[in-house]
Design a protein around this motif. Sequence first.
Motif, PDB file in Angstrom:
ATOM      1  N   ARG A  21       0.823  -1.202   0.000  1.00  0.00           N
ATOM      2  CA  ARG A  21       0.000   0.000   0.000  1.00  0.00           C
ATOM      3  C   ARG A  21       0.853   1.246   0.000  1.00  0.00           C
ATOM      4  N   LEU A  54      -3.129  -0.162  -5.369  1.00  0.00           N
ATOM      5  CA  LEU A  54      -3.697  -0.308  -4.028  1.00  0.00           C
ATOM      6  C   LEU A  54      -3.588   1.043  -3.355  1.00  0.00           C
ATOM      7  N   TYR A  55      -4.602   1.446  -2.663  1.00  0.00           N
ATOM      8  CA  TYR A  55      -4.564   2.736  -1.996  1.00  0.00           C
ATOM      9  C   TYR A  55      -4.303   2.557  -0.519  1.00  0.00           C
ATOM     10  N   GLU A  56      -3.605   3.533  -0.001  1.00  0.00           N
ATOM     11  CA  GLU A  56      -3.339   3.503   1.419  1.00  0.00           C
ATOM     12  C   GLU A  56      -4.467   4.255   2.117  1.00  0.00           C
ATOM     13  N   ARG A 103       0.068  -8.075  -6.230  1.00  0.00           N
ATOM     14  CA  ARG A 103      -0.863  -7.091  -5.709  1.00  0.00           C
ATOM     15  C   ARG A 103      -2.296  -7.592  -5.803  1.00  0.00           C
ATOM     16  N   GLU A 104      -2.623  -8.191  -6.944  1.00  0.00           N
ATOM     17  CA  GLU A 104      -3.984  -8.692  -7.130  1.00  0.00           C
ATOM     18  C   GLU A 104      -4.288  -9.752  -6.081  1.00  0.00           C
ATOM     19  N   GLU A 109     -10.691   1.134  -4.900  1.00  0.00           N
ATOM     20  CA  GLU A 109      -9.866  -0.026  -5.166  1.00  0.00           C
ATOM     21  C   GLU A 109     -10.665  -1.093  -5.912  1.00  0.00           C
ATOM     22  N   LEU A 117      -4.921  -8.255  -2.788  1.00  0.00           N
ATOM     23  CA  LEU A 117      -6.198  -7.570  -2.675  1.00  0.00           C
ATOM     24  C   LEU A 117      -7.335  -8.573  -2.489  1.00  0.00           C
ATOM     25  N   GLN A 171      -0.822  -1.333 -13.858  1.00  0.00           N
ATOM     26  CA  GLN A 171      -0.984  -2.205 -12.711  1.00  0.00           C
ATOM     27  C   GLN A 171      -2.185  -1.794 -11.889  1.00  0.00           C
ATOM     28  N   LEU A 172      -2.675  -2.754 -11.218  1.00  0.00           N
ATOM     29  CA  LEU A 172      -3.725  -2.488 -10.250  1.00  0.00           C
ATOM     30  C   LEU A 172      -3.113  -1.642  -9.133  1.00  0.00           C
ATOM     31  N   SER A 177      -9.988  -2.595  -9.627  1.00  0.00           N
ATOM     32  CA  SER A 177      -9.690  -4.001  -9.889  1.00  0.00           C
ATOM     33  C   SER A 177     -10.664  -4.550 -10.929  1.00  0.00           C
TER      34      SER A 177
END
Lengths: 316, 178, 506
Positions: free
Chosen positions: A108, C388-390, A286-287, C354, A290, C385-386, C358
């Motif tokens: 993240r 991700l958030y913080e 990453r996927e 997110e 998630l 790329q996917l 995705s």
Amino acid sequence: MPLYEASYAEKHAVVLDLGIRYTKFGFAGEDSPRCIIPTEIADPETRQVRSIYSYKDETDLYSLLVEFIHMLHFKHLLVSPKDRRVLILESLLCPTVFRDVLAKVLFRHFEYTKIELLLNLGQYFAQDLIIRTCFVTPLERANKFADKSEDITAAPAVQYRVDGSKTITIPGHIRETCHEVFFERDSDQLSLPNMILDAIVKCNVDMRKQLAENIFLIGGSSMTPGFKYRLSQELNHLLKTPYYSNRLKINKFKFHTSRVKENYVGWLGGSLIGASDLLSVRSLTREGYLNNTTVPDWCNLIYNTKSISDSFKWTL
Amino acid sequence: MNKLKIASSAVVCVESKLKGTVSVGSMTVIHPKASVIAEAGPIIIGENNIIEEQVVIMHRLKDGEEWDESRVLKIGSNNVFEVGCVVNASAIGDHNVIEAKSYVGEGIEITNGCIIGAGCQLTVPEKLQDNSVFSGSSCSLSIAPDRPPAQTLQLEFLSKVLPNYHHLKKVKKPEQVN
Amino acid sequence: MAYLTQPNYVKYACSCGLLKPITKMYFCRHCLKLRCGYCVCHEVDSHYCSNCLENLPSAEARLKKYRCANCYDCPHCFHTLSIRATSVTRNSEDGSKTASKLYYLACFFCRWTSRDVGIPDQASATGRWPERENENSETIASLIEYFKVLALKERIDKEKIFHTPRRNFSHFSKLGMTAALVRKRSGLPSLPLGRDADLTSLPTIVPSVASETVEPLPAEMFTTAPDLTKVTTLSQRFSQPDIQPELTSEMWPIHKHLFIKRSQRCRECEHNVYKPEYNPISIRFKIQLAAFYHIPEITLLSIGELKAGVPSEIVVRLCNPTQHLTSVDFRPLPSAMEEDLLWERQVQLCEERERKDSQRTSLTPGSLNTSLGSSLTLPASLTRQLTLYEPPRRVRLDVSSSVQLPSCGIVLPPRDDAAEYDDSAEKHNFQDDPEVVVWRKSNKAAVKFSITPDKTLASNEEVKCGFVLGYGYVNTMAALEGHKEPQRVELQVKVLLSLGTVVSDE
């Protein structure tokens, strides 16, 4: 960034070994880590230097790790962490909280693409033993002169300077005995040589001889002069005690000699694997993170079923 | 007993503070505002030394002691005392460099070729090894293979330039001061 | 208000939930949000040596292991080494004496020299100093090769099990790049051509041989004390990880580690908030969206006596740094429950985004990547790329006093650098409430309000107060992008003031 240019700037995977005392950090496929630095960082709020492992709770650990990995990247490695692959070497006994927070920080905050977690212990390549986290020295330098043999006359004392205002005399017996903690038997009959022998006892009968003849010591503590000699003495001595002589039919132990310094052998193993294609097959993307916010762990049965553990056993 | 003895080629500025029985060897330069204080016994400074501004060299009297003519603090030759250092050493040999703002405590014997790095605070009484080099805030010690080179050019320059801008203490014969 | 050595008295809440002084914050002109060093994405821009200020292109810097080729650090104290010259006279062949210069490296801090460890003097000042080779690099290179083939073999075995259908289509072909080229670019071994390429032959490596005999310690270990001045310290060893010298006589000069210039990027809109000029000598920035250029700055001017439960007066100065007229107003902080709700809402938003992302990536070529993944590793940067958030943190505003905020808004004129020198130009006609505005000068105004430290505070406990500062901001980016008029927006920021400690009643 144009597509072509982006692909041209190839991105090496980074290999991170977060030891309790020292962190080894570098690029996969290189012969030595780029830096070996103490695992500590100035607390973002109080500005006091703290060890990463002195965390109080999850958020505390999170901010410590963010600061630490940020420092590693921009002071030592000098590359952007974004969209990079990372290989983590971790101890078998790493707390789950630590793993989860580390994964969260890497994905993240730093936007790494892939993480590979590599277990340090129990590789087929005869790594029977890991002594990476134990530091029993009263002073950081003490491990330079402490020695291991069962000698009775104490070695001479050493004057150790602290600043210009103090000298500490380290008596000979302390120099010789400060590493005894590895060899002392506590109420559970657990000492380092005991643990090695117990591990061998728990193994399959036909593997035992091979294991005993392929002992490979890694970690900074095993660099102490005389460590290997003392360990072999202890092992041979224990073998003659009735407890083990009934169970083990081994008559000799053999040790491997490392070509590089023992304190970064573990890192080097990560570097070797990081350079190979394995990283793409075995890593947590990453996927994946998630979809399933847990990090695979050997002690979690979801991940440790037969088929997966089989695939982990790639041999040399 | 305040006796001052200054060799003819020495350069001792008037603004410097020499207290007690002090003897200054030839070609030694003492800058203005440097103090050499002989409380416990005479101080004998050898040749080719440079003692810079705000240096304090003390031969300190301990509690209950009295002036003793035979208790001599001998400073050898070719030493450099840089700006603002404080030296209470019990003996000083040759070719030493005491760098700026450093502190040498009582009972320390400085032998030959030693370098006390800038800002180092040494307080443990001991006899230093020859060519010891102390440096950094933690006074880390290493042993140099050679002693530091003598500052002959600097000495020549100073003995030429200082008399142009400062009055000098010139004492040829032993003389009573105060 | 920020200080180098003193604590920060005025802190602003960043959009990521951290409290920081205004000097450590950025203002993204595109998202109109406060950002700080923690919540922006740091990127390495250029590498340079801090000693010779040489700018190295990143490919070259990588080859040199991010170290300067010409500058060295002292292996003893890590200070920069200097080159010193000595003149020597040599007897040449015809008997005459010629003077020549020889150079060596010396540390001016701890007096270490390259002669101490027996490195020969060099004839030229810029000459290459001898380098030490890691004797194991060859062995390790062969091991790496071995592992690469082994891993490849394993993967091909795996693919045989799953029978992945062969694809004739690759989205790289559109770009004139073959899969093999992509692999090469990303530093991976090329895949063997054809199905049954010979993979049975692994490169040969020399296995380590275990030995039964272990060398005991030398006898001197028990009789002589080690000379600590000849043994290196741990930090000296770890400064050269590949060699780790144990004796001071084995320490060699360390190539100076490079420094970087880095740019900082907003994670949400991916615009730069900070971008330095590439030249290492230049200290200027191409983009510098510091918060103190954009949002009103608050400075504490005076604080009355602080007693628990007794109202006292504080005066703060507000300063408008922008070129546009703005108005500020004060609102009370949200209560702890409201704050919780706000925070939860933000975390939810983050998760939603997110999820949306995705879903999008699973429809676009990214999905191709996943299905291709088993046969071809793509460099991460090739496909989108996917992300991700913080999630933001909850703002920790632990105030210990109540504030009586002024109810009226305050207009701050735009910044005018010329006004500083022109005393006659002061002719603003603001209808200020004299109970609120103490004084005004060009774009600044001093505002008074009363605070009451909590009754429960003991002496020497810290008094903190906070409020929400609302301010008008003129968004000039909209004008640049959409050819529209600059837009006026109302923004808010939470501010926390540390006022000092409570004095006891006596």
